[in-house]
Design a protein around this motif. Structure first.
Motif, PDB file in Angstrom:
ATOM      1  N   CYS A   1      38.309  34.765  36.813  1.00 42.73           N
ATOM      2  CA  CYS A   1      37.064  34.250  37.391  1.00 42.73           C
ATOM      3  C   CYS A   1      36.226  33.546  36.329  1.00 42.73           C
ATOM      4  N   SER A   2      36.175  34.116  35.148  1.00 40.20           N
ATOM      5  CA  SER A   2      35.432  33.498  34.053  1.00 40.20           C
ATOM      6  C   SER A   2      36.034  32.150  33.677  1.00 40.20           C
TER       7      SER A   2
ATOM      8  N   GLN B   1      31.795  33.483  39.962  1.00 38.41           N
ATOM      9  CA  GLN B   1      31.237  34.832  39.847  1.00 38.41           C
ATOM     10  C   GLN B   1      32.216  35.823  40.460  1.00 38.41           C
ATOM     11  N   SER B   2      32.486  36.906  39.745  1.00 40.80           N
ATOM     12  CA  SER B   2      33.450  37.892  40.235  1.00 40.80           C
ATOM     13  C   SER B   2      32.786  39.010  41.027  1.00 40.80           C
ATOM     14  N   GLY B   3      31.498  38.977  41.214  1.00 46.04           N
ATOM     15  CA  GLY B   3      30.783  40.045  41.919  1.00 46.04           C
ATOM     16  C   GLY B   3      30.796  39.867  43.417  1.00 46.04           C
TER      17      GLY B   3
ATOM     18  N   TYR C   1      42.491  40.216  45.684  1.00 44.24           N
ATOM     19  CA  TYR C   1      42.822  39.617  44.392  1.00 44.24           C
ATOM     20  C   TYR C   1      44.055  38.722  44.501  1.00 44.24           C
TER      21      TYR C   1
ATOM     22  N   GLU D   1      42.483  49.219  36.829  1.00 44.36           N
ATOM     23  CA  GLU D   1      41.451  48.706  35.920  1.00 44.36           C
ATOM     24  C   GLU D   1      41.941  47.469  35.168  1.00 44.36           C
TER      25      GLU D   1
ATOM     26  N   LYS E   1      38.593  39.490  36.499  1.00 44.90           N
ATOM     27  CA  LYS E   1      37.322  39.025  35.918  1.00 44.90           C
ATOM     28  C   LYS E   1      37.562  37.928  34.891  1.00 44.90           C
ATOM     29  N   GLN E   2      38.620  38.056  34.109  1.00 50.53           N
ATOM     30  CA  GLN E   2      38.959  37.034  33.124  1.00 50.53           C
ATOM     31  C   GLN E   2      39.272  35.713  33.832  1.00 50.53           C
TER      32      GLN E   2
ATOM     33  N   ARG F   1      41.695  44.622  37.598  1.00 53.08           N
ATOM     34  CA  ARG F   1      40.287  44.221  37.738  1.00 53.08           C
ATOM     35  C   ARG F   1      39.821  43.412  36.532  1.00 53.08           C
ATOM     36  N   GLY F   2      40.229  43.830  35.348  1.00 53.00           N
ATOM     37  CA  GLY F   2      39.865  43.103  34.129  1.00 53.00           C
ATOM     38  C   GLY F   2      40.462  41.712  34.103  1.00 53.00           C
TER      39      GLY F   2
END
Length: 134
Positions: A114-115, A120-122, A53, A104, A111-112, A107-108
């Motif tokens: 990445c959006s 894609q965050s996967g 990250y 967590e 993802k934000q 991670r959130g």
């Protein structure tokens, strides 16, 4: 004769107690070793995830610094927030009680980000592909 029988009965209790103490000591030793191994494994996974990250955020931060429009300003602020969360993460304290909560949140935030970047965050970590997953 009664003393002889008492010795036999007491021997059974004594051997039972000694066996219990030996088993308890061996179990405690084995449990500590297994716990250390499990902790090192999970700690390495978390460290790898957090490091990924951070590398991602620092790279994108450098890339976006060249463009100074308002859209990139919001992305840079989100990246700064992610970098700050990662830098405050308590790597040195294995007894930190909010470790999972903070992880967590990171991670959130990832993802934000990445959006916002349309990525894609996967990610996947695996031998079959050269990608990362968490």
């Amino acid at each position: 004769m009664a003393d002889f029988l008492d010795g036999i009965v007491m021997a059974e209790q004594r051997f039972h107690g000694e066996g219990y103490q030996e088993g308890l000591a061996e179990g405690s030793h084995s449990g500590m070793a297994e716990g250390r191994m499990c902790g090192a494994f999970h700690g390495a996974r978390i460290g790898s995830e957090i490091g990924c990250y951070l590398g991602f955020a620092l790279t994108w931060h450098c890339l976006l610094q060249k463009c100074t429009d308002e859209k990139n300003s919001k992305k840079i602020k989100a990246l700064d927030s992610l970098i700050g969360m990662i830098q405050k993460f308590p790597y040195e304290d294995p007894t930190y009680d909010k470790l999972q909560e903070d992880l967590e949140r990171i991670r959130g935030k990832f993802k934000q980000v990445c959006s916002m970047l349309n990525i894609q965050s996967g990610f996947r970590i695996g031998t079959e592909r050269s990608s990362l997953a968490f």
